[in-house]
Write a protein that holds these residues in place. Structure first.
Motif, PDB file in Angstrom:
ATOM      1  N   ALA A   1       0.858  -1.191   0.000  1.00 33.53           N
ATOM      2  CA  ALA A   1       0.000   0.000   0.000  1.00 33.53           C
ATOM      3  C   ALA A   1       0.887   1.231   0.000  1.00 33.53           C
ATOM      4  CB  ALA A   1      -0.913   0.005   1.223  1.00 33.53           C
ATOM      5  N   SER A   2       0.393   2.296  -0.657  1.00 32.04           N
ATOM      6  CA  SER A   2       1.148   3.542  -0.608  1.00 32.04           C
ATOM      7  C   SER A   2       0.183   4.706  -0.625  1.00 32.04           C
ATOM      8  CB  SER A   2       2.152   3.639  -1.765  1.00 32.04           C
ATOM      9  OG  SER A   2       1.523   3.992  -2.968  1.00 32.04           O
ATOM     10  N   ALA A   3       0.708   5.890  -0.258  1.00 31.37           N
ATOM     11  CA  ALA A   3      -0.179   7.057  -0.207  1.00 31.37           C
ATOM     12  C   ALA A   3       0.614   8.334  -0.367  1.00 31.37           C
ATOM     13  CB  ALA A   3      -0.923   7.070   1.126  1.00 31.37           C
ATOM     14  N   PHE A   4      -0.050   9.318  -0.948  1.00 31.73           N
ATOM     15  CA  PHE A   4       0.451  10.681  -1.027  1.00 31.73           C
ATOM     16  C   PHE A   4      -0.396  11.519  -0.078  1.00 31.73           C
ATOM     17  CE2 PHE A   4       1.536   8.660  -4.965  1.00 31.73           C
ATOM     18  CZ  PHE A   4       2.741   9.235  -5.363  1.00 31.73           C
ATOM     19  N   ALA A   5       0.261  12.200   0.852  1.00 29.35           N
ATOM     20  CA  ALA A   5      -0.421  13.129   1.757  1.00 29.35           C
ATOM     21  C   ALA A   5      -1.722  12.546   2.322  1.00 29.35           C
ATOM     22  CB  ALA A   5      -0.715  14.436   1.016  1.00 29.35           C
ATOM     23  N   PRO A   6      -1.643  11.351   2.938  1.00 29.01           N
ATOM     24  CA  PRO A   6      -2.880  10.702   3.407  1.00 29.01           C
ATOM     25  C   PRO A   6      -3.426  11.298   4.707  1.00 29.01           C
ATOM     26  CG  PRO A   6      -0.982   9.394   4.039  1.00 29.01           C
ATOM     27  CD  PRO A   6      -0.437  10.526   3.202  1.00 29.01           C
ATOM     28  N   ILE A   7      -4.724  11.191   4.891  1.00 26.01           N
ATOM     29  CA  ILE A   7      -5.358  11.468   6.186  1.00 26.01           C
ATOM     30  C   ILE A   7      -5.185  10.173   6.984  1.00 26.01           C
ATOM     31  CG2 ILE A   7      -7.475  12.172   7.374  1.00 26.01           C
ATOM     32  CD1 ILE A   7      -8.585  13.036   4.602  1.00 26.01           C
ATOM     33  N   VAL A   8      -4.205  10.124   7.881  1.00 25.77           N
ATOM     34  CA  VAL A   8      -3.898   8.853   8.561  1.00 25.77           C
ATOM     35  C   VAL A   8      -4.717   8.651   9.830  1.00 25.77           C
ATOM     36  CG1 VAL A   8      -1.546   8.770   7.653  1.00 25.77           C
ATOM     37  CG2 VAL A   8      -1.967   9.816   9.895  1.00 25.77           C
ATOM     38  N   ASN A   9      -5.274   9.751  10.328  1.00 29.73           N
ATOM     39  CA  ASN A   9      -5.938   9.720  11.631  1.00 29.73           C
ATOM     40  C   ASN A   9      -7.319  10.393  11.517  1.00 29.73           C
ATOM     41  OD1 ASN A   9      -4.334  10.513  14.841  1.00 29.73           O
ATOM     42  ND2 ASN A   9      -5.789   8.932  14.237  1.00 29.73           N
ATOM     43  N   PRO A  10      -8.176   9.876  10.611  1.00 30.49           N
ATOM     44  CA  PRO A  10      -9.436  10.598  10.349  1.00 30.49           C
ATOM     45  C   PRO A  10     -10.309  10.773  11.588  1.00 30.49           C
ATOM     46  CG  PRO A  10      -9.466   8.413   9.341  1.00 30.49           C
ATOM     47  CD  PRO A  10      -8.061   8.665   9.784  1.00 30.49           C
ATOM     48  N   ALA A  11     -10.200   9.853  12.549  1.00 26.85           N
ATOM     49  CA  ALA A  11     -11.040   9.971  13.751  1.00 26.85           C
ATOM     50  C   ALA A  11     -10.656  11.181  14.607  1.00 26.85           C
ATOM     51  CB  ALA A  11     -10.951   8.685  14.575  1.00 26.85           C
ATOM     52  N   GLN A  12      -9.527  11.822  14.291  1.00 28.07           N
ATOM     53  CA  GLN A  12      -9.013  12.918  15.140  1.00 28.07           C
ATOM     54  C   GLN A  12      -8.843  14.242  14.419  1.00 28.07           C
ATOM     55  OE1 GLN A  12      -7.420  12.343  18.390  1.00 28.07           O
ATOM     56  NE2 GLN A  12      -7.819  10.161  18.472  1.00 28.07           N
ATOM     57  N   VAL A  13      -9.164  14.330  13.123  1.00 28.41           N
ATOM     58  CA  VAL A  13      -8.915  15.588  12.402  1.00 28.41           C
ATOM     59  C   VAL A  13     -10.221  16.089  11.789  1.00 28.41           C
ATOM     60  CG1 VAL A  13      -6.522  14.889  11.927  1.00 28.41           C
ATOM     61  CG2 VAL A  13      -8.286  14.523  10.172  1.00 28.41           C
ATOM     62  N   PRO A  14     -10.314  17.416  11.508  1.00 29.31           N
ATOM     63  CA  PRO A  14     -11.606  17.993  11.114  1.00 29.31           C
ATOM     64  C   PRO A  14     -12.283  17.340   9.905  1.00 29.31           C
ATOM     65  CG  PRO A  14     -10.036  19.732  11.652  1.00 29.31           C
ATOM     66  CD  PRO A  14      -9.277  18.444  11.724  1.00 29.31           C
ATOM     67  N   TRP A  15     -11.522  17.053   8.826  1.00 27.32           N
ATOM     68  CA  TRP A  15     -12.168  16.410   7.666  1.00 27.32           C
ATOM     69  C   TRP A  15     -12.840  15.098   8.066  1.00 27.32           C
ATOM     70  CZ3 TRP A  15      -7.627  17.045   3.613  1.00 27.32           C
ATOM     71  CH2 TRP A  15      -7.819  18.224   2.871  1.00 27.32           C
ATOM     72  N   GLY A  16     -12.089  14.281   8.825  1.00 25.12           N
ATOM     73  CA  GLY A  16     -12.609  12.975   9.225  1.00 25.12           C
ATOM     74  C   GLY A  16     -13.739  13.084  10.231  1.00 25.12           C
ATOM     75  N   GLU A  17     -13.594  14.030  11.169  1.00 29.78           N
ATOM     76  CA  GLU A  17     -14.635  14.170  12.200  1.00 29.78           C
ATOM     77  C   GLU A  17     -15.973  14.538  11.567  1.00 29.78           C
ATOM     78  OE1 GLU A  17     -12.466  16.934  14.708  1.00 29.78           O
ATOM     79  OE2 GLU A  17     -12.416  15.423  16.294  1.00 29.78           O
ATOM     80  N   LEU A  18     -15.936  15.431  10.587  1.00 27.07           N
ATOM     81  CA  LEU A  18     -17.180  15.812   9.903  1.00 27.07           C
ATOM     82  C   LEU A  18     -17.762  14.612   9.143  1.00 27.07           C
ATOM     83  CD1 LEU A  18     -19.206  17.998   8.791  1.00 27.07           C
ATOM     84  CD2 LEU A  18     -17.695  18.100   6.797  1.00 27.07           C
ATOM     85  N   ALA A  19     -16.916  13.995   8.313  1.00 25.32           N
ATOM     86  CA  ALA A  19     -17.411  12.902   7.458  1.00 25.32           C
ATOM     87  C   ALA A  19     -17.875  11.716   8.302  1.00 25.32           C
ATOM     88  CB  ALA A  19     -16.317  12.470   6.485  1.00 25.32           C
TER      89      ALA A  19
END
Ligand SMILES: N[C@@H](CCC(=O)N[C@@H](CS)C(=O)NCC(=O)O)C(=O)O
Length: 277
Positions: free
Chosen positions: A166-184
């Motif tokens: 698996a690989s990623a560019f600029a991933p949201i690794v901690n969605p449960a703790q950051v605004p984008w993830g918290e909203l979604a």
């Protein structure tokens, strides 16, 4: 499945299709790049690419420049859309929720749960469709950008037997703790935060029983890094667990496809080391 367009590219073919998705209960569009080896009757492994907020299948296809090296290595690229779409699919009128922002989860909450089942779509329905209709092997790896980097890491960590790397560019690794993830996640999964952890890469890596190789690239001039991305949080867990993991911080690079295009070759060559070509 209906063919939308077909373009010759680096000796292979870039094709777009639409089909009815049973997971999302709507019409979905995806693209596939078939490298030249497939014209010679060979079956090739697949790299799935998951895009970020506001994208559809075309951003990566037209901006990343991945086809040249995919053609050289003999890897097919599959590029799904980032959410269900259509006039009867719920939307939010903002770029980080709803259409274009499916976050690769199975929604459980109204009004999203009727169509937003992107986890099942990417993990099960799409690979089955691809393997039934195209000259590909069952060997696959997964990559993505930003929201799609979250999708790629999260899906690989939950299904290490199904992906070689698996690989990623600029991933949201901690969605449960950051605004984008918290909203979604509050919209798609509800207010019980314990349910969010099932889709949080930091949590999944901490709990994982099986390791697969992971590569991440992150630009240090990415304006979303401090608030939304924080790949070092995943690196800390990887170090503690002695995970086969590389995080490259790329000086001067931002969040855009100019950054992705600069390092996509390295990601394709990384996956080629783990796929049977
Ligand atoms: N529109 C958002 C940013 C959205 C964004 O940067 N999307 C990234 C993925 S997270 C992308 O790939 N955009 C499409 C593109 O560059 O082709 C904003 O201005 O804050």
């Amino acid at each position: 499945m209906e063919l939308i367009s077909s373009n010759r590219s680096f000796g292979g073919w870039h094709k777009r299709y639409k089909h009815h998705s049973s997971s999302n209960d709507c019409e979905m569009t995806f693209a596939i790049y078939l490298p030249p080896q497939t014209s010679e009757g060979k079956k090739v492994p697949v790299l799935y690419w998951l895009s970020g907020l506001t994208c559809n299948d075309e951003n990566f296809a037209t901006k990343a420049g991945a086809q040249r090296v995919a053609a050289e290595l003999g890897i097919a690229l599959v590029m799904p859309d980032t959410s269900p779409r259509g006039s009867d699919v719920a939307d939010a009128g903002r770029y980080d929720l709803g259409q274009g922002a499916g976050f690769y989860v199975n929604a459980t909450e109204a009004p999203w749960q009727a169509h937003y089942q992107m986890y099942d779509y990417v993990v099960s329905e799409l690979p089955a469709l691809i393997e039934a209709h195209f000259p590909v092997t069952q060997h696959k790896s997964i990559s993505g950008h930003s929201m799609g980097g979250h999708g790629a890491l999260m899906i690989a960590l939950k299904n290490p037997q199904a992906y070689q790397s698996a690989s990623a560019f600029a991933p949201i690794v901690n969605p449960a703790q950051v605004p984008w993830g918290e909203l979604a996640f509050s919209e798609y999964l509800g207010d019980d935060r314990s349910k969010w952890l099932a889709y949080d890469s930091c949590h999944l890596m901490r709990e994982a029983k099986q390791m697969l190789p992971i590569l991440i690239d992150q630009g240090d001039q990415d304006s979303f890094m401090p608030l939304q991305l924080q790949p070092q949080a995943l690196e800390q867990i990887a170090l503690a667990r002695q995970w086969p993991f590389t995080l490259n911080i790329q000086l001067g690079y931002d969040h855009s496809y100019y950054f992705i295009a600069s390092f996509i070759e390295a990601h394709l060559r990384f996956h080629a080391q783990h796929l049977v070509l």
